[in-house]
Enzyme design. Structure first.
Site, PDB file in Angstrom:
ATOM      1  N   ARG A   1       5.170 -31.848   1.618  1.00 51.28           N
ATOM      2  CA  ARG A   1       6.198 -32.097   0.621  1.00 51.28           C
ATOM      3  C   ARG A   1       7.370 -32.800   1.302  1.00 51.28           C
ATOM      4  NH1 ARG A   1      10.951 -28.487  -1.625  1.00 51.28           N
ATOM      5  NH2 ARG A   1      11.577 -29.876  -3.300  1.00 51.28           N
TER       6      ARG A   1
ATOM      7  N   GLU B   1       3.833 -26.575  -7.901  1.00 50.20           N
ATOM      8  CA  GLU B   1       4.071 -27.800  -7.137  1.00 50.20           C
ATOM      9  C   GLU B   1       3.064 -27.955  -6.006  1.00 50.20           C
ATOM     10  OE1 GLU B   1       8.377 -26.596  -7.281  1.00 50.20           O
ATOM     11  OE2 GLU B   1       8.647 -28.746  -7.021  1.00 50.20           O
TER      12      GLU B   1
ATOM     13  N   ARG C   1      24.711 -25.272  -8.414  1.00 52.07           N
ATOM     14  CA  ARG C   1      25.174 -26.662  -8.489  1.00 52.07           C
ATOM     15  C   ARG C   1      25.765 -26.937  -9.868  1.00 52.07           C
ATOM     16  NH1 ARG C   1      19.549 -28.948  -6.881  1.00 52.07           N
ATOM     17  NH2 ARG C   1      19.244 -27.719  -5.020  1.00 52.07           N
TER      18      ARG C   1
ATOM     19  N   LEU D   1      13.489 -25.340 -14.832  1.00 53.28           N
ATOM     20  CA  LEU D   1      14.701 -24.521 -14.677  1.00 53.28           C
ATOM     21  C   LEU D   1      14.470 -23.449 -13.625  1.00 53.28           C
ATOM     22  CD1 LEU D   1      15.411 -24.009 -18.518  1.00 53.28           C
ATOM     23  CD2 LEU D   1      16.074 -25.943 -17.067  1.00 53.28           C
ATOM     24  N   GLY D   2      14.697 -23.798 -12.362  1.00 55.09           N
ATOM     25  CA  GLY D   2      14.612 -22.826 -11.270  1.00 55.09           C
ATOM     26  C   GLY D   2      16.015 -22.615 -10.742  1.00 55.09           C
TER      27      GLY D   2
ATOM     28  N   MET E   1      19.923 -15.926 -13.094  1.00 52.00           N
ATOM     29  CA  MET E   1      20.026 -15.869 -14.549  1.00 52.00           C
ATOM     30  C   MET E   1      19.819 -14.459 -15.091  1.00 52.00           C
ATOM     31  SD  MET E   1      20.757 -17.340 -17.318  1.00 52.00           S
ATOM     32  CE  MET E   1      20.754 -19.129 -17.282  1.00 52.00           C
ATOM     33  N   ARG E   2      19.011 -13.654 -14.401  1.00 45.63           N
ATOM     34  CA  ARG E   2      18.799 -12.275 -14.882  1.00 45.63           C
ATOM     35  C   ARG E   2      20.107 -11.498 -14.901  1.00 45.63           C
ATOM     36  NH1 ARG E   2      13.729 -11.907 -10.959  1.00 45.63           N
ATOM     37  NH2 ARG E   2      15.225 -13.205  -9.875  1.00 45.63           N
TER      38      ARG E   2
ATOM     39  N   VAL F   1      13.532 -19.690 -14.500  1.00 43.74           N
ATOM     40  CA  VAL F   1      14.250 -19.417 -15.748  1.00 43.74           C
ATOM     41  C   VAL F   1      13.404 -19.857 -16.938  1.00 43.74           C
ATOM     42  CG1 VAL F   1      16.325 -19.918 -17.108  1.00 43.74           C
ATOM     43  CG2 VAL F   1      16.499 -19.675 -14.604  1.00 43.74           C
ATOM     44  N   GLY F   2      12.839 -21.042 -16.864  1.00 43.41           N
ATOM     45  CA  GLY F   2      12.077 -21.588 -17.992  1.00 43.41           C
ATOM     46  C   GLY F   2      10.862 -20.744 -18.353  1.00 43.41           C
ATOM     47  N   GLU F   3      10.191 -20.188 -17.322  1.00 38.76           N
ATOM     48  CA  GLU F   3       8.981 -19.398 -17.583  1.00 38.76           C
ATOM     49  C   GLU F   3       9.299 -17.982 -18.029  1.00 38.76           C
ATOM     50  OE1 GLU F   3       6.499 -19.680 -14.022  1.00 38.76           O
ATOM     51  OE2 GLU F   3       6.944 -21.826 -13.950  1.00 38.76           O
ATOM     52  N   ASN F   4      10.491 -17.490 -17.665  1.00 38.34           N
ATOM     53  CA  ASN F   4      10.771 -16.057 -17.873  1.00 38.34           C
ATOM     54  C   ASN F   4      11.878 -15.723 -18.855  1.00 38.34           C
ATOM     55  OD1 ASN F   4       8.894 -14.867 -15.859  1.00 38.34           O
ATOM     56  ND2 ASN F   4      10.094 -16.134 -14.456  1.00 38.34           N
TER      57      ASN F   4
ATOM     58  N   ASN G   1       5.232 -27.104   3.158  1.00 40.87           N
ATOM     59  CA  ASN G   1       6.566 -27.360   2.617  1.00 40.87           C
ATOM     60  C   ASN G   1       7.561 -26.851   3.657  1.00 40.87           C
ATOM     61  OD1 ASN G   1       8.933 -27.499   1.205  1.00 40.87           O
ATOM     62  ND2 ASN G   1       8.165 -26.457  -0.626  1.00 40.87           N
TER      63      ASN G   1
ATOM     64  N   HIS H   1      12.178 -33.140  -8.226  1.00 44.15           N
ATOM     65  CA  HIS H   1      11.231 -32.251  -8.929  1.00 44.15           C
ATOM     66  C   HIS H   1      10.070 -33.041  -9.543  1.00 44.15           C
ATOM     67  CE1 HIS H   1      14.654 -29.116  -9.803  1.00 44.15           C
ATOM     68  NE2 HIS H   1      13.975 -28.771  -8.733  1.00 44.15           N
TER      69      HIS H   1
HETATM   70  P1  ADP Z   1      13.280 -22.098  -6.956  1.00 45.63           P
HETATM   71  O1  ADP Z   1      14.008 -23.225  -7.570  1.00 45.63           O
HETATM   72  O2  ADP Z   1      13.988 -21.496  -5.786  1.00 45.63           O
HETATM   73  O3  ADP Z   1      11.801 -22.345  -6.737  1.00 45.63           O
HETATM   74  P2  ADP Z   1      12.434 -20.394  -9.155  1.00 45.63           P
HETATM   75  O4  ADP Z   1      11.748 -21.436  -9.919  1.00 45.63           O
HETATM   76  O5  ADP Z   1      11.637 -19.284  -8.598  1.00 45.63           O
HETATM   77  O6  ADP Z   1      13.374 -20.957  -8.026  1.00 45.63           O
HETATM   78  O7  ADP Z   1      13.562 -19.777 -10.116  1.00 45.63           O
HETATM   79  C1  ADP Z   1      14.437 -18.811  -9.614  1.00 45.63           C
HETATM   80  C2  ADP Z   1      15.336 -18.345 -10.700  1.00 45.63           C
HETATM   81  O8  ADP Z   1      14.567 -17.899 -11.835  1.00 45.63           O
HETATM   82  C3  ADP Z   1      16.143 -17.105 -10.298  1.00 45.63           C
HETATM   83  O9  ADP Z   1      17.336 -17.460  -9.690  1.00 45.63           O
HETATM   84  C4  ADP Z   1      16.392 -16.430 -11.621  1.00 45.63           C
HETATM   85  O10 ADP Z   1      17.649 -16.840 -12.094  1.00 45.63           O
HETATM   86  C5  ADP Z   1      15.344 -16.967 -12.555  1.00 45.63           C
HETATM   87  N1  ADP Z   1      14.501 -15.903 -13.106  1.00 45.63           N
HETATM   88  C6  ADP Z   1      13.426 -15.311 -12.543  1.00 45.63           C
HETATM   89  N2  ADP Z   1      12.931 -14.360 -13.370  1.00 45.63           N
HETATM   90  C7  ADP Z   1      13.716 -14.349 -14.472  1.00 45.63           C
HETATM   91  C8  ADP Z   1      13.731 -13.597 -15.692  1.00 45.63           C
HETATM   92  N3  ADP Z   1      12.835 -12.639 -15.936  1.00 45.63           N
HETATM   93  N4  ADP Z   1      14.684 -13.882 -16.589  1.00 45.63           N
HETATM   94  C9  ADP Z   1      15.592 -14.836 -16.365  1.00 45.63           C
HETATM   95  N5  ADP Z   1      15.639 -15.580 -15.258  1.00 45.63           N
HETATM   96  C10 ADP Z   1      14.721 -15.339 -14.309  1.00 45.63           C
END
Ligand code: ADP
Length: 376
Positions: free
Chosen positions: A72, A362, A222, A190-191, A264-265, A312-315, A7, A161
């Protein structure tokens, strides 16, 4: 078969070597090496250019028995609807798409050129972020603008994506024991970048990103969807040059624009402290998600599952709960304990629409698609 996934970004090369990308349901793909080479071409960086970076990768990892290299590539335009074994014609086609992805396609092309030179015997495969969305029907990719202009300048929705949405939709069907062939899944990636996708029978039928990755959901930096007149207004009335407006919408919009932070944190921490800007940013972000979920439920005529993925989606249990709140009349609910606990299925037992959390991968999907491309 060993597969190397590359990548290449403008100043970085991410690599991962898979010993066996083919996998059974639920089992993680086997990685034998991975790494990231950063600040390429910068003073004190880890490599002078992409060629030097790839040379490093090849010296670090054992590439004996390598069956393919998966690259990629962000933009495949209307030309590529699947992973494609690379020859000179494919390279020329990807070069022709640079105007559509001026930041993203050139580094991928460097990676391809260097890998072809250093590993001439190994098939190279381009895996496109856009390819999965080529299945969207014409009415889902056509903007209602002057048709001649659109055709002349290749203006349409492409979507991005795609590797992530494809992987996550398939994994969701596996997780729920649904046949992928008729499963209806709404995937929310949601990254830092973020997009939504409606998947029916393993095929993309709608997605929120468009000509570029700027449209759709609110992202880290964005804006997502805005009225295009915002641009004319900022140009004509505020006197901002077009480049500055582009920079503002792509790098200074989204959570960054609303609350001065793209993470997002941090937004969540400041929202908990009661800060108004962070609270509004969070609410705008989650409302936009809910709007897309509603729109895709209507397009699909209901869904079997809604799946959250990426950072964001996973965490973020907060985002998952807030974005799907108030939808119980549509059969959509999030169980608070399961959501907080980080379960894979976070809807209550017996829910009409399952809500899932599925980690994306990915690179594993690129490896899998590269393997398929060289085997067929
Ligand atoms: P990318 O699009 O660069 O691959 P990721 O999928 O790793 O990014 O997502 C990055 C974003 O995930 C960070 O900017 C952060 O906002 C969010 N994130 C990571 N951990 C957490 C968490 N525990 N709670 C909320 N948001 C989180």
């Amino acid at each position: 078969m060993k597969i190397l996934v590359l990548n290449c970004g403008s100043s970085s090369v991410k690599y991962r070597l898979f010993a066996s990308p083919g996998r059974a349901a639920g089992s993680p793909p086997e990685t034998s090496a991975k790494g990231l080479i950063e600040r390429i071409g910068e003073p004190g960086g880890e490599a002078a250019d992409h060629a030097a970076a790839l040379q490093q990768v090849m010296e670090t990892v054992d590439l004996s028995g390598l069956g393919a290299v998966g690259h990629r590539v962000v933009h495949g335009g209307s030309l590529f609807s699947a992973a494609t074994v690379i020859d000179d014609k494919v390279v020329t086609a990807i070069e022709g798409l640079v105007p559509l992805a001026p930041l993203h396609n050139p580094p991928a092309l460097s990676g391809i050129a260097v890998a072809r030179k250093l590993l001439p015997e190994v098939p190279q495969v381009a895996v496109f972020d856009t390819a999965f969305h080529q299945s969207i029907a014409p009415d889902g990719v056509t903007y209602a603008i002057d048709a001649d202009l659109a055709a002349r300048w290749q203006v349409r929705r492409y979507g991005f994506h795609g590797t992530s949405h494809a992987y996550v939709a398939r994994r969701t069907a596996e997780l729920l024991g649904l046949p992928l062939d008729d499963a209806k899944v709404i995937t929310l990636h949601l990254g830092n970048g973020a997009s939504a996708c409606a998947v029916h029978g393993g095929r993309s039928v709608a997605t929120s990103m468009g000509l570029s990755p700027l449209s759709g959901l609110v992202m880290g930096t964005r804006s997502g969807d805005i009225d295009p007149t915002v641009i004319f207004h900022l140009h004509r009335v505020a006197g901002l040059p077009i480049e500055e407006i582009e920079r503002s919408l792509t790098r200074g919009g989204g959570l960054q624009g609303l609350a001065g932070a793209n993470d997002m944190r941090e937004i969540q921490r400041r929202r908990t402290d009661g800060e108004p800007a962070a609270t509004l940013a969070f609410d705008v972000y989650c409302r936009r998600l809910r709007e897309y979920v509603g729109s895709y439920l209507a397009l699909l005529g209901g869904a079997d599952a809604i799946t959250f993925t990426a950072g964001v989606g996973e965490n973020s249990a907060e985002v998952r709960a807030a974005s799907l709140s108030g939808l119980s009349a549509l059969g959509i609910e999030v169980d608070p304990a399961r959501n907080e606990h980080g379960d894979r299925i976070i809807s209550p037992d017996g829910a009409r629409v399952k809500v899932c959390v599925v980690p994306t991968d990915e690179e594993a999907e690129i490896a899998e698609q590269a393997r398929k491309a060289v085997e067929t």
